[in-house]
Design a protein around this motif. Structure first.
Motif, PDB file in Angstrom:
ATOM      1  N   ASN A 147       0.873  -1.206  -0.075  1.00 51.89           N
ATOM      2  CA  ASN A 147      -0.064  -0.031   0.010  1.00 51.89           C
ATOM      3  C   ASN A 147       0.997   1.402   0.041  1.00 51.89           C
ATOM      4  N   SER A 148       2.147   0.851   0.312  1.00 49.26           N
ATOM      5  CA  SER A 148       3.229   2.460  -0.030  1.00 49.26           C
ATOM      6  C   SER A 148       3.468   2.610  -1.190  1.00 49.26           C
ATOM      7  N   ILE A 149       3.148   1.574  -2.131  1.00 49.05           N
ATOM      8  CA  ILE A 149       3.618   1.650  -3.856  1.00 49.05           C
ATOM      9  C   ILE A 149       2.584   2.262  -4.481  1.00 49.05           C
ATOM     10  N   PRO A 150       2.936   3.252  -5.315  1.00 46.46           N
ATOM     11  CA  PRO A 150       1.945   3.919  -6.299  1.00 46.46           C
ATOM     12  C   PRO A 150       1.172   2.803  -7.173  1.00 46.46           C
ATOM     13  N   ALA A 151       0.106   3.001  -7.792  1.00 42.93           N
ATOM     14  CA  ALA A 151      -0.714   2.041  -8.473  1.00 42.93           C
ATOM     15  C   ALA A 151       0.160   1.762  -9.786  1.00 42.93           C
ATOM     16  N   ARG A 152       1.488   1.301  -9.854  1.00 41.85           N
ATOM     17  CA  ARG A 152       2.181   1.259 -10.949  1.00 41.85           C
ATOM     18  C   ARG A 152       1.883  -0.321 -11.529  1.00 41.85           C
ATOM     19  N   MET A 214     -11.055   4.099 -20.339  1.00 42.86           N
ATOM     20  CA  MET A 214     -11.304   2.617 -20.361  1.00 42.86           C
ATOM     21  C   MET A 214     -12.520   2.215 -19.815  1.00 42.86           C
ATOM     22  N   THR A 215     -12.991   0.888 -20.242  1.00 43.43           N
ATOM     23  CA  THR A 215     -14.410   0.398 -19.869  1.00 43.43           C
ATOM     24  C   THR A 215     -13.859  -0.857 -19.344  1.00 43.43           C
ATOM     25  N   PRO A 216     -14.089  -1.200 -18.085  1.00 46.34           N
ATOM     26  CA  PRO A 216     -13.927  -2.533 -17.441  1.00 46.34           C
ATOM     27  C   PRO A 216     -14.676  -3.427 -17.953  1.00 46.34           C
ATOM     28  N   THR A 217     -14.130  -4.749 -17.872  1.00 43.21           N
ATOM     29  CA  THR A 217     -15.032  -6.046 -18.306  1.00 43.21           C
ATOM     30  C   THR A 217     -15.434  -6.674 -16.999  1.00 43.21           C
ATOM     31  N   ARG A 218     -16.554  -7.434 -17.133  1.00 43.26           N
ATOM     32  CA  ARG A 218     -16.799  -8.473 -15.960  1.00 43.26           C
ATOM     33  C   ARG A 218     -16.189  -9.570 -15.702  1.00 43.26           C
ATOM     34  N   ALA A 219     -15.600  -9.894 -14.685  1.00 46.48           N
ATOM     35  CA  ALA A 219     -15.144 -11.371 -14.642  1.00 46.48           C
ATOM     36  C   ALA A 219     -16.302 -12.187 -14.056  1.00 46.48           C
ATOM     37  N   ASP A 220     -15.878 -13.556 -13.948  1.00 49.37           N
ATOM     38  CA  ASP A 220     -16.548 -14.517 -13.486  1.00 49.37           C
ATOM     39  C   ASP A 220     -17.267 -14.356 -12.219  1.00 49.37           C
ATOM     40  N   ASN A 221     -16.561 -13.647 -11.331  1.00 50.18           N
ATOM     41  CA  ASN A 221     -16.919 -13.509  -9.892  1.00 50.18           C
ATOM     42  C   ASN A 221     -17.759 -12.146  -9.764  1.00 50.18           C
ATOM     43  N   GLY A 222     -18.084 -11.745 -10.922  1.00 51.86           N
ATOM     44  CA  GLY A 222     -18.892 -10.525 -11.030  1.00 51.86           C
ATOM     45  C   GLY A 222     -18.253  -9.182 -10.726  1.00 51.86           C
ATOM     46  N   ARG A 223     -16.979  -8.961 -10.533  1.00 49.99           N
ATOM     47  CA  ARG A 223     -16.265  -7.928 -10.218  1.00 49.99           C
ATOM     48  C   ARG A 223     -15.803  -7.341 -11.532  1.00 49.99           C
ATOM     49  N   ALA A 224     -15.592  -5.977 -11.872  1.00 46.28           N
ATOM     50  CA  ALA A 224     -14.935  -5.505 -12.827  1.00 46.28           C
ATOM     51  C   ALA A 224     -13.455  -5.665 -12.873  1.00 46.28           C
ATOM     52  N   ILE A 225     -12.828  -5.877 -14.162  1.00 52.98           N
ATOM     53  CA  ILE A 225     -11.467  -5.955 -14.031  1.00 52.98           C
ATOM     54  C   ILE A 225     -11.070  -5.062 -15.235  1.00 52.98           C
ATOM     55  N   LEU A 226      -9.829  -4.617 -14.970  1.00 48.50           N
ATOM     56  CA  LEU A 226      -9.006  -3.962 -16.359  1.00 48.50           C
ATOM     57  C   LEU A 226      -8.263  -4.594 -17.191  1.00 48.50           C
ATOM     58  N   GLY A 227      -7.713  -5.888 -16.285  1.00 52.27           N
ATOM     59  CA  GLY A 227      -6.842  -6.631 -17.083  1.00 52.27           C
ATOM     60  C   GLY A 227      -5.383  -6.395 -16.593  1.00 52.27           C
ATOM     61  N   VAL A 228      -4.937  -5.799 -15.640  1.00 53.45           N
ATOM     62  CA  VAL A 228      -3.616  -5.535 -15.237  1.00 53.45           C
ATOM     63  C   VAL A 228      -3.248  -6.162 -13.882  1.00 53.45           C
ATOM     64  N   SER A 229      -2.006  -6.207 -13.525  1.00 51.08           N
ATOM     65  CA  SER A 229      -1.461  -6.660 -12.283  1.00 51.08           C
ATOM     66  C   SER A 229      -0.502  -5.808 -11.713  1.00 51.08           C
ATOM     67  N   GLY A 230      -0.170  -5.669 -10.421  1.00 54.39           N
ATOM     68  CA  GLY A 230       0.425  -5.063  -9.705  1.00 54.39           C
ATOM     69  C   GLY A 230       0.657  -5.064  -8.483  1.00 54.39           C
ATOM     70  N   PRO A 231       1.104  -4.264  -7.350  1.00 52.21           N
ATOM     71  CA  PRO A 231       1.948  -3.124  -8.020  1.00 52.21           C
ATOM     72  C   PRO A 231       3.339  -3.527  -8.460  1.00 52.21           C
ATOM     73  N   LEU A 232       4.036  -2.751  -9.272  1.00 48.46           N
ATOM     74  CA  LEU A 232       5.564  -2.897  -9.632  1.00 48.46           C
ATOM     75  C   LEU A 232       6.313  -1.898  -8.666  1.00 48.46           C
ATOM     76  N   PRO A 233       6.951  -2.296  -7.683  1.00 51.70           N
ATOM     77  CA  PRO A 233       7.990  -1.452  -7.075  1.00 51.70           C
ATOM     78  C   PRO A 233       9.133  -1.338  -7.715  1.00 51.70           C
ATOM     79  N   LEU A 234       9.401   0.120  -7.595  1.00 57.72           N
ATOM     80  CA  LEU A 234      10.877   0.451  -7.977  1.00 57.72           C
ATOM     81  C   LEU A 234      12.070  -0.268  -6.858  1.00 57.72           C
ATOM     82  N   GLU A 235      13.271  -0.173  -7.448  1.00 58.36           N
ATOM     83  CA  GLU A 235      14.165  -0.636  -6.344  1.00 58.36           C
ATOM     84  C   GLU A 235      14.388   0.194  -5.226  1.00 58.36           C
TER      85      GLU A 235
END
Length: 395
Positions: A147-152, A214-235
């Protein structure tokens, strides 16, 4: 060229990791047997046709077999490589004394045989503790608060809403519909109820901000998703806890015990019906995992990462995999199934309860046949699991 490289990466990493784990296991048997004066005939890594062999000063034949799916230590009086029985029966006290003097394994006291058999799994656990400890010393333990990492963004899925909008790995999502996004958890919370609704997403890329729709799509569990993973921390954002030698060994022991406990819990859940056995993996699964680990290590880092750095990451990644696999090999070998070390120890326990009198040879023979059938069935089941995971269309 890429296909050949993948084959070499997957096959090479599999053979290397499995050979190390098998060598550790068999070397445990070998060293304790030598310490207890047991006569040893062969130390083999792999089965089948001998590729390379040599004899040491004690007359032990060391060899590498063509099929790298295991190994064995064959004692001088073994009727087979699994040490299920002696070549010749010992019927008189005089013959027993003579056989012990020669160092024949099956004539040794119960304590010696038990130590030799238990040494294989024990050495697997010791190797895992030391391997995890070395990794802890070198790499430490990451304690970064996500939670200390930006949404990278770390990855963008193909054919996803994020890819369609032009989002790229490394982009930082700053706000959605004017609401500030401070971390990846807040990103997920804002996107979750917005399936099918267009969002105005402000991102930061290369030091400047821009807005994407962006228009999120609906996943199988009913929640919307963008199709991204993260966060990506810098060193510079990562927090690494460093360990001293004793702390690292404690960490290695904790990791090893954690895998043992988790494995035992999973097996118990299978027998109680709370879990299926679909997570049990065989050789194909190990090949796939070791290949993925090697490929990820070799492709990690930036374009400026040197070959030496990539090889270093590869070595550490494969050492971690070998440590995990070594725990599994030690655990499985302690199961009370005849032909496994645990089965031998079970027979020795019965022998001790019978006042030093072993089970009749006929009973042992039937038990070994049953054990072989169990292991063959388990091998086929695990291989089928591997096939269905690698080729989802196969059912």
């Amino acid at each position: 060229m890429d296909v050949l490289q993948n084959i070499l990466t997957y096959a090479g990493s599999f053979v290397l990791v499995l050979s190390v784990v098998v060598f550790v296991h068999e070397f445990g048997h070998f060293q304790v047997a030598r310490w207890r004066g047991v006569a040893i005939d062969t130390f083999s890594i792999g089965f089948g046709k001998t590729l390379v062999s040599w004899r040491d000063k004690q007359g032990v034949e060391w060899k590498i077999g063509a099929l790298p799916l295991g190994g064995y230590v064959k004692f001088a009086d073994d009727a087979d490589a699994m040490s299920t029985a002696p070549r010749e029966k010992i019927e008189t006290p005089e013959a027993l004394a003579a056989a012990r003097a020669k160092g024949l394994f099956h004539a040794q006291p119960l304590s010696t045989r038990s130590m030799v058999v238990a040494a294989g799994p024990f050495t697997n656990f010791v190797f895992s503790i030391l391997a995890f400890a070395l990794l802890a010393l070198i790499m430490g333990r990451e304690t970064t608060d996500p939670n200390s990492i930006p949404a990278r963004i770390a990855t963008v899925a193909a054919n996803s809403a994020a890819q369609s909008a032009g989002l790229q790995p490394g982009d930082v999502i700053v706000s959605i519909d004017g609401v500030t996004v401070r971390n990846f958890s807040e990103l997920q919370a804002q996107v979750a109820p917005a399936a099918g609704r267009e969002l105005a997403v402000v991102i930061e890329r290369d030091g400047s901000q821009q807005q994407l729709q962006m228009t999120p799509t609906r996943a199988d569990n009913g929640r919307a998703i963008l199709g991204v993973s993260g966060p990506l921390p810098l060193e510079s954002e990562r927090v690494i806890e460093r360990f001293g030698p004793l702390e690292a060994i404690g960490q290695g022991a904790a990791n090893t015990w954690g895998i043992i406990a988790q494995t035992g819990e999973y097996i118990g859940a299978i027998f109680s019906g709370r879990e299926s056995g679909d997570q049990i993996a065989g050789p194909l699964g190990i090949i796939n995992v070791s290949g993925q680990v090697a490929s990820s290590a070799l492709s990690a880092g930036s374009d400026d990462t040197t070959i030496g750095d990539r090889l270093g990451m590869l070595a550490l990644s494969l050492l971690n995999l070998a440590a995990v696999l070594s725990v599994a090999v030690g655990f499985v070998n302690l199961l009370p199934i005849p032909i496994l070390d645990g089965g031998h120890l079970l027979f020795y326990g019965i022998e001790a309860l019978r006042g030093g009198k072993p089970l009749p040879p006929s009973a042992q023979e039937w038990a070994y046949r049953a054990g072989f059938a169990v292991m063959a069935s388990l091998f086929l089941f695990a291989t089928w699991n591997d096939i269905t995971r690698l080729f989802p269309g196969v059912q």
